[in-house]
Design a protein around this motif. Structure first.
Motif, PDB file in Angstrom:
ATOM      1  N   HIS A   1       0.801  -1.231   0.000  1.00 36.77           N
ATOM      2  CA  HIS A   1       0.000   0.000   0.000  1.00 36.77           C
ATOM      3  C   HIS A   1       0.833   1.280   0.000  1.00 36.77           C
ATOM      4  CE1 HIS A   1      -4.465   1.066   1.023  1.00 36.77           C
ATOM      5  NE2 HIS A   1      -4.019   1.716  -0.030  1.00 36.77           N
TER       6      HIS A   1
ATOM      7  N   ALA B   1       0.368   3.986  -2.724  1.00 38.47           N
ATOM      8  CA  ALA B   1      -0.661   5.040  -2.749  1.00 38.47           C
ATOM      9  C   ALA B   1      -0.041   6.434  -2.602  1.00 38.47           C
ATOM     10  CB  ALA B   1      -1.691   4.802  -1.653  1.00 38.47           C
TER      11      ALA B   1
ATOM     12  N   VAL C   1     -11.098  10.637  -1.383  1.00 38.35           N
ATOM     13  CA  VAL C   1     -10.451   9.331  -1.318  1.00 38.35           C
ATOM     14  C   VAL C   1     -11.328   8.370  -0.522  1.00 38.35           C
ATOM     15  CG1 VAL C   1      -8.477   8.008  -0.473  1.00 38.35           C
ATOM     16  CG2 VAL C   1      -8.112  10.267  -1.471  1.00 38.35           C
TER      17      VAL C   1
ATOM     18  N   TRP D   1     -10.815   4.954   1.281  1.00 40.96           N
ATOM     19  CA  TRP D   1      -9.738   4.069   1.731  1.00 40.96           C
ATOM     20  C   TRP D   1     -10.375   2.807   2.293  1.00 40.96           C
ATOM     21  CZ3 TRP D   1      -4.797   5.597   0.715  1.00 40.96           C
ATOM     22  CH2 TRP D   1      -3.774   4.812   1.260  1.00 40.96           C
ATOM     23  N   TYR D   2     -10.430   1.771   1.465  1.00 43.31           N
ATOM     24  CA  TYR D   2     -11.125   0.519   1.800  1.00 43.31           C
ATOM     25  C   TYR D   2     -10.079  -0.419   2.381  1.00 43.31           C
ATOM     26  CZ  TYR D   2     -14.959  -2.854   0.665  1.00 43.31           C
ATOM     27  OH  TYR D   2     -15.998  -3.759   0.691  1.00 43.31           O
ATOM     28  N   ASP D   3     -10.071  -0.609   3.706  1.00 48.57           N
ATOM     29  CA  ASP D   3      -8.885  -1.186   4.350  1.00 48.57           C
ATOM     30  C   ASP D   3      -9.204  -1.609   5.787  1.00 48.57           C
ATOM     31  OD1 ASP D   3      -6.187  -1.631   5.218  1.00 48.57           O
ATOM     32  OD2 ASP D   3      -5.475   0.028   3.979  1.00 48.57           O
TER      33      ASP D   3
ATOM     34  N   ASP E   1      -3.631   3.194   7.873  1.00 49.87           N
ATOM     35  CA  ASP E   1      -2.428   3.626   7.150  1.00 49.87           C
ATOM     36  C   ASP E   1      -2.146   5.105   7.401  1.00 49.87           C
ATOM     37  OD1 ASP E   1      -2.197   1.006   6.365  1.00 49.87           O
ATOM     38  OD2 ASP E   1      -2.974   1.336   4.346  1.00 49.87           O
TER      39      ASP E   1
ATOM     40  N   LEU F   1      -1.628   7.153   3.893  1.00 53.46           N
ATOM     41  CA  LEU F   1      -2.723   8.123   4.028  1.00 53.46           C
ATOM     42  C   LEU F   1      -2.239   9.350   4.818  1.00 53.46           C
ATOM     43  CD1 LEU F   1      -5.577   8.630   3.126  1.00 53.46           C
ATOM     44  CD2 LEU F   1      -6.408   7.325   5.081  1.00 53.46           C
TER      45      LEU F   1
ATOM     46  N   ILE G   1     -11.842  12.495   2.981  1.00 54.48           N
ATOM     47  CA  ILE G   1     -11.490  11.072   3.090  1.00 54.48           C
ATOM     48  C   ILE G   1     -12.634  10.291   3.747  1.00 54.48           C
ATOM     49  CG2 ILE G   1      -9.939   9.421   4.234  1.00 54.48           C
ATOM     50  CD1 ILE G   1      -7.796  11.634   4.242  1.00 54.48           C
TER      51      ILE G   1
ATOM     52  N   ILE H   1     -12.793   6.347   5.270  1.00 49.55           N
ATOM     53  CA  ILE H   1     -12.165   5.040   5.494  1.00 49.55           C
ATOM     54  C   ILE H   1     -13.275   4.021   5.734  1.00 49.55           C
ATOM     55  CG2 ILE H   1     -10.658   3.690   7.010  1.00 49.55           C
ATOM     56  CD1 ILE H   1      -9.151   6.278   7.684  1.00 49.55           C
TER      57      ILE H   1
ATOM     58  N   SER I   1      -8.871   3.622  -3.113  1.00 49.92           N
ATOM     59  CA  SER I   1      -7.667   2.878  -2.750  1.00 49.92           C
ATOM     60  C   SER I   1      -8.118   1.641  -1.988  1.00 49.92           C
ATOM     61  CB  SER I   1      -6.735   3.757  -1.900  1.00 49.92           C
ATOM     62  OG  SER I   1      -5.424   3.228  -1.902  1.00 49.92           O
TER      63      SER I   1
ATOM     64  N   ASP J   1      -7.397  -1.838  -0.393  1.00 54.02           N
ATOM     65  CA  ASP J   1      -6.444  -2.797   0.173  1.00 54.02           C
ATOM     66  C   ASP J   1      -7.217  -4.105   0.349  1.00 54.02           C
ATOM     67  OD1 ASP J   1      -4.882  -4.311   1.973  1.00 54.02           O
ATOM     68  OD2 ASP J   1      -4.085  -2.510   2.948  1.00 54.02           O
TER      69      ASP J   1
END
Ligand SMILES: NC(=[NH2+])NCCC[C@H](N)C(=O)O
Ligand SMILES: [Mn+2]
Ligand SMILES: [Mn+2]
Length: 300
Positions: free
Chosen positions: A100, A103, A119, A121-123, A127, A144, A170, A172, A225, A227
């Motif tokens: 990652h 990114a 953004v 942030w699929y995680d 980060d 991130l 953002i 997440i 993004s 992950d």
């Protein structure tokens, strides 16, 4: 979604310590991504892989707590340039990792093209570490934060300006493993996070409706993004830092379909596929299936 897609592979494994994630781009191609997207009517240019310096695969630097800083920074700069060119040419950039940390480069290349880049942030992770807060010194746990302009200047300084993104742009999704410093940063900056708790409680439909509504009003482009460790390890076992209790394969498909319907996504990356840790290329196959949904695949 744009009809022309340019693919960039980033065989990066220097942002963490498990070997094999550099083979992620090959595994995703082998799982049939190009044909899958062509069958949906897209025009695909595969630009191949960017070169990763093998320079100093080392021990942690005790001064910075940043492993392989120089090589990661160089690759990020190269990737930023490529992504910038792809968007300049009018194509949709689709990036395959690699860990990652890539990114950092992707967002550095995307951000100059938008006033208010969003953004997703699929995680499983935030980060959001820096060298000061990281328990591991692994840069894949920091991208991130770097994109928010927080961290070592060799990383935040990549690309044309810093920060690349604003905290309020953002979202997440899928978080279930956050370090102390990451939790503090999330509170301090007011970053919107849907942890597994909210996903269980509200359901993925509502989480995505809210996320899409939230970003629609405030952004002029949204980068996804993804992950693969955001998914549950039973669905995506081939990742270096698996965390139990993740998002299911089905919920992830729904999320991708809702993003496709929203028309919001303007660039995307799929990271952390590690074929050595995988079971018969399952994780790469899942990544390809999710990209199918993201780009409009439907059963009927
Ligand atoms: N992209 C990832 N898989 N990141 C995992 C990060 C794990 C942990 N938070 C760290 O900083 O080391
Ligand atoms: Mn992760
Ligand atoms: Mn991650």
């Amino acid at each position: 979604m744009k009809r022309n897609i340019s693919i960039i592979g980033v065989p990066m494994d220097l942002g963490q310590m498990r070997r094999g994630v550099d083979m992620g781009p090959s595994a995703i191609r082998y799982a049939g991504i190009v044909e899958r997207l062509e069958n949906l009517g897209y025009d695909i240019k595969d630009l191949g892989d960017i070169e990763i310096g093998q320079a100093e695969r080392v021990h942690n630097n005790p001064d910075t707590n940043l492993r392989n800083l120089k090589a990661v920074a160089e690759a990020s700069e190269t990737l930023a340039g490529k992504v910038n060119d792809v968007i300049g040419s009018g194509d949709f950039p689709l990036i395959f990792g690699g860990d990652h940390s890539i990114a950092i480069g992707t967002l550095a290349g995307v951000s100059p093209h938008y006033e208010n880049l969003g953004v997703i942030w699929y995680d499983a992770h935030g980060d959001l570490n820096t060298g000061d807060t990281s328990p591991s010194g692994n840069i894949h746990g920091m991208p991130l934060a770097v994109s928010l302009g927080i961290g070592h200047e060799d990383l935040t300084g990549i690309g044309q300006s810093s920060p690349k993104i604003k905290p309020e742009n953002i979202v997440i999704i899928g978080a279930r493993s956050l370090d102390e410093g990451e939790r503090e940063l999330i509170k301090e900056k007011g970053i919107k996070v849907y942890t597994m708790h909210e996903i269980d409680r509200l359901g993925m439909t509502r989480v995505m409706e809210e996320s899409i509504d939230y970003l629609k009003g405030r952004t002029d482009g949204v980068h996804l993004s993804l992950d693969l460790d955001g998914l549950d390890p039973s669905d995506a076992p081939g990742v270096g830092t698996p965390v139990l209790g993740g998002i299911s394969y089905r919920e992830s498909h729904l999320a991708m379909e809702m993003l496709e319907e929203s028309g919001l996504i303007t660039s995307a990356e799929f990271v952390e596929v590690n074929p050595i840790l995988d079971e018969k290329n399952k994780t790469a196959t899942v990544a390809v299936a999710l990209m199918g949904s993201l780009f409009g695949e439907k059963l009927l």
